[in-house]
Design an enzyme around this catalytic site. Structure first.
Site, mmCIF file in Angstrom:
data_model
loop_
_atom_site.group_PDB
_atom_site.id
_atom_site.type_symbol
_atom_site.label_atom_id
_atom_site.label_comp_id
_atom_site.label_asym_id
_atom_site.label_seq_id
_atom_site.Cartn_x
_atom_site.Cartn_y
_atom_site.Cartn_z
ATOM 1 N N ASP A 230 3.303 -0.503 -6.205
ATOM 2 C CA ASP A 230 2.328 0.494 -5.766
ATOM 3 C C ASP A 230 2.613 1.752 -6.579
ATOM 4 O O ASP A 230 3.692 1.892 -7.182
ATOM 5 C CB ASP A 230 2.428 0.742 -4.260
ATOM 6 C CG ASP A 230 1.153 1.398 -3.721
ATOM 7 O OD1 ASP A 230 0.365 1.953 -4.532
ATOM 8 O OD2 ASP A 230 0.927 1.359 -2.496
HETATM 9 C C1 BGC Z 1 -2.190 2.983 -2.677
HETATM 10 C C2 BGC Z 1 -2.630 1.682 -3.329
HETATM 11 C C3 BGC Z 1 -3.512 1.971 -4.501
HETATM 12 C C4 BGC Z 1 -2.774 2.870 -5.472
HETATM 13 C C5 BGC Z 1 -3.595 3.233 -6.676
HETATM 14 C C6 BGC Z 1 -1.640 3.999 -3.669
HETATM 15 O O1 BGC Z 1 -1.589 5.260 -3.082
HETATM 16 O O2 BGC Z 1 -1.222 2.721 -1.697
HETATM 17 O O3 BGC Z 1 -3.285 0.870 -2.400
HETATM 18 O O4 BGC Z 1 -3.924 0.787 -5.104
HETATM 19 O O5 BGC Z 1 -2.442 4.088 -4.819
HETATM 20 O O6 BGC Z 1 -4.613 4.100 -6.336
#
Ligand code: BGC
Length: 749
Positions: A230
């Site tokens: 993530d």
């Molecule tokens: C989220 C993810 C997301 C990533 C990219 C993170 O804050 O938890 O689900 O894909 O950001 O935007």
């Protein structure tokens, strides 16, 4: 692009290391010298959030227009994998149209508590439903040559302290509840990537968790793809690499790159480990490049698809006296700021800029041009308190109408990625307005828009409730379709709506203390808890009404006993007993009749959605096999079946299961327990192989001989001695320790 093997040979160590992290916020690293391009990775899951200007991963800045599909919480209520597949195809096409190689979805964590701020993105409280819907989504997107990412692996069940919290989960709960959905999706749909979550699981950060990433995901489940972190979810990138992380997103700082090189030089990570991850990155990039095809943006078609998806997903929770559907010439008061400012998506990284949004009132006027519609705002979305003029105007509209439809729910600020809700209530002004409207008009309908369960203190005062959830950019049209009977509702709740927050399974153990959250409710999550405790929630898992009625009958099973590696087929009949066509979600749950281990009262094991014309009957078949009866046995570290009889329940909701049939399952391989001298007599008595051996030995002692061969009126000797320890046999002069040791070697595996 050249072959992965050739490129691996030509890349320098520095270049390899640079490939293990992104370039900017949304791209993989390009190595121009070798013709390795950069591919784009974007959110997901309900639209293509491609940012071309300012960039952020929490949904604050603009992205290009793309279709905003219904949120995960909504489409899950369709209980229809084919629809998820169709949605995936459309998303795949839009990703292709925007030259995006990886779409970050589906989001599929289990809804442990209704308070989790991201429940609107997630699918269900049940891993079986979650896994099959997620798999369909993945297959749909990937059928268009675009990669997906199952997220967030694993146990990212709260936003509160999401980057530091340690989810402490016992092994059985982890496997049966929090990993099972991922397991199904990995095995069924072969996702190109899996995203490791921010949190820790049993003390180890998910991005550095070799047990999750290497042992379970790769070795046990056979995952072949790439693990991406993530965004910024790496603390020690080298440690991550060692434990199964292939790509850190977004880009690396200079320091990170130096740390990686240092870890290599000191031998913490090897070139082989680097190569393994680089190979997976190259495969992902090469596939994206080779599968790319120019695709036109079919916005109009996709808008129509959103309307269909939302219509098939919304849940009719209550409909007294068949108040809905409304007549197309009815005099209707439409009340609530949310009728004009429809909420159709959630906040955070999944937030997309829709292509276009429906105007509900326009849609109603188009569908029912002869209806007499009066709109009153009632309250302001940005305020929680009452504004008298708006309130009175709404009551006046309600008083003079045949039917009052109040639009209510959670304002955007109430739920989002990044933080959890503090309670389950909608704003007080909306609750007060609904009660007041119901007080002046007995035909009051409530249409809710929210991403997760809410309380409904007015439930007994209103006639009908339609849960529209967050239905995507065409939600206005979809609501109009259902209100006026153009579409017959067929959604069923994919989560329980509790009566009260204090009734929820995780209530005593959420959000934990500081950075430690113990999942002490164990496997009793969602309906598994309510059904086992005999509690009545506000609306149970699986519940949802239709404008027609269905009758269940004729359940049969083709065998009465099977061995665990055989299958049995259950069949039953469902008939549409009403006067309009409709769809029904038929649900099958399994109950273990007698179990040595704690098991939920019922567990969802199969479902299907069928369409029936008025008067039509269909036969539904489900094939039951090993996993339908299994639990995770922590002694043998595998799913195992406890032999015995099981009841199979079938019906329209977890709380309404009119059909049942029994089946005996025998195990192929006995679940062997290891006994010690501190094992209890009772445990051995329950083991049909060990007990005769122990009994024979015990009979050598006059006391045990008397107890085990006697016939006592006042006491059951088996129960009386059940908690005695085996060592007591060894302590007797008649039996002695050596004989006990001999017994242990005979009864142990
Ligand atoms: C989220 C993810 C997301 C990533 C990219 C993170 O804050 O938890 O689900 O894909 O950001 O935007």
């Amino acid at each position: 692009m050249r072959s992965v093997d050739v490129l691996l040979k030509e890349l320098t160590l520095e270049e390899k290391i640079s490939l293990l992290a992104g370039q900017g916020l949304w791209n993989t690293k390009a190595i121009e010298r070798l013709g390795i391009p950069s591919i784009m990775i974007t959110d997901g899951p309900i639209g293509v959030r491609k940012q071309t200007g300012g960039q952020d991963n929490v949904g604050l800045q603009k992205s290009v227009n793309s279709t905003c599909f219904p949120a995960g919480t909504t489409v899950a209520c369709s209980w229809d994998p084919e629809l998820l597949y169709e949605m995936g195809q459309a998303l795949g096409d839009e990703a292709q149209g925007q030259d995006v190689g990886v779409l970050l979805g589906p989001a599929m964590n289990i809804k442990r508590t209704p308070l989790c701020g991201r429940n609107f993105e997630y699918l269900s409280e049940d891993p079986y439903l979650t896994g099959h819907l997620a798999a369909a989504y993945v297959k749909g997107v990937q059928s268009r040559g675009v990669a997906t990412s199952l997220k967030h692996f694993a146990a990212n069940n709260q936003e509160c302290r999401r980057r530091s919290v340690n989810a402490v989960i016992d092994e059985r709960t982890l496997r049966e509840i929090y990993l099972a959905g991922f397991e199904i999706a990995v095995k069924e749909s072969d996702p190109a990537t899996v995203m490791s979550s921010y949190n820790r699981v049993n003390g180890v950060y998910a991005s550095e968790n070799g047990y999750l990433l290497n042992d379970i995901l790769r070795k046990e489940w056979g995952f072949q793809g790439l693990v991406v972190s993530d965004w910024d979810a790496t603390n020690d990138h080298a440690l991550g690499l060692k434990n199964g992380l292939d790509l850190r997103m977004p880009c690396l700082s200079g320091k990170d790159a130096r740390d990686m090189m240092a870890a290599y030089k000191t031998g913490t990570i090897t070139e082989e480990e680097i190569d393994t991850a680089v190979r997976r990155n190259l495969v992902l990039i090469k596939n994206a490049v080779e599968n790319h095809r120019e695709t036109p943006m079919a916005f109009e078609d996709h808008h129509a698809l959103v309307r269909k998806l939302a219509g098939e997903s919304m849940v009719l929770l209550k409909n007294s006296n068949h108040l809905l559907p409304l007549s197309r010439s009815a005099k209707v008061a439409i009340i609530g700021d949310m009728a004009q400012n429809l909420r159709y998506q959630g906040g955070g990284s999944s937030h997309v800029e829709p292509y276009k949004c429906d105007d509900l009132l326009k849609e109603i006027r188009m569908l029912a041009p002869n209806a007499d519609i009066r709109y009153a705002k009632g309250y302001s979305l940005e305020r929680d308190d009452r504004e008298d003029a708006l309130f009175e105007e709404a009551l006046d509209a309600a008083r003079t109408a045949e039917i009052a439809v109040v639009f209510a729910g959670l304002p955007e600020r109430y739920e989002s990625e990044g933080y959890d809700r503090e309670h389950m209530d909608i704003p007080p002004v909306q609750n007060a307005l609904i009660s007041a409207v119901a007080g002046v008009n007995p035909n009051t309908v409530v249409v809710l828009a929210n991403g997760a369960a809410v309380t409904m203190p007015w439930i007994d005062q209103v006639s009908a409730v339609l849960e529209s959830y967050l239905g995507g950019e065409a939600v206005g049209g979809a609501i109009a379709d259902i209100l006026f009977g153009q579409v017959n509702p067929s959604g069923k709740l994919a989560e329980t709506f509790p009566a009260d927050l204090r009734q929820t399974p995780a209530y005593l153990n959420y959000p934990g203390y500081q950075d430690r959250c113990e999942y002490r409710e164990g496997i009793f999550v969602g309906y598994r808890y309510y059904a086992t405790k005999g509690l009545r929630p506000l609306f149970p898992f699986g519940h949802g009404l239709s404008y027609t009625t269905f009758a269940y009958s004729d359940i049969r099973i083709d065998k009465t006993a099977i061995c665990e590696d055989e299958t049995a087929v259950v069949s039953l009949s469902v008939r549409n007993t009403g006067s309009v066509a409709g769809k029904e979600v038929v649900q099958l749950y399994v109950h273990d009749d007698q179990s040595q281990i704690p098991r939920p009262e019922i567990e969802l094991r199969h479902f299907t959605k069928i369409q029936l014309e008025p008067g039509e009957s269909k036969t539904v078949q489900f094939t039951l096999s090993f996993r339908d009866f299994a639990y995770f046995d922590t002694d043998s570290m595998r799913f195992a079946v406890e032999p015995g009889s099981f009841t199979i329940f079938v019906g329209p909701s977890s709380a309404d299961l009119p059909l049942q049939v029994s089946l005996t399952v025998t195990a192929r391989q006995k679940i062997r327990k290891t006994y010690t001298k501190y094992s209890t007599f009772g445990d051995i008595m329950a083991d049909e192989e060990a007990w005769p051996k122990m009994r024979a030995l015990a009979m050598k002692d006059p006391f045990y001989n008397m107890v085990f061969s006697g016939n006592f009126q006042n006491v059951d000797p088996a129960k009386l001695l059940a908690y005695n320890l085996l060592k007591e046999l060894g302590d007797t002069d008649t039996i002695g320790e050596a004989a006990l040791e001999q017994l242990l070697t005979e009864i142990n595996p």
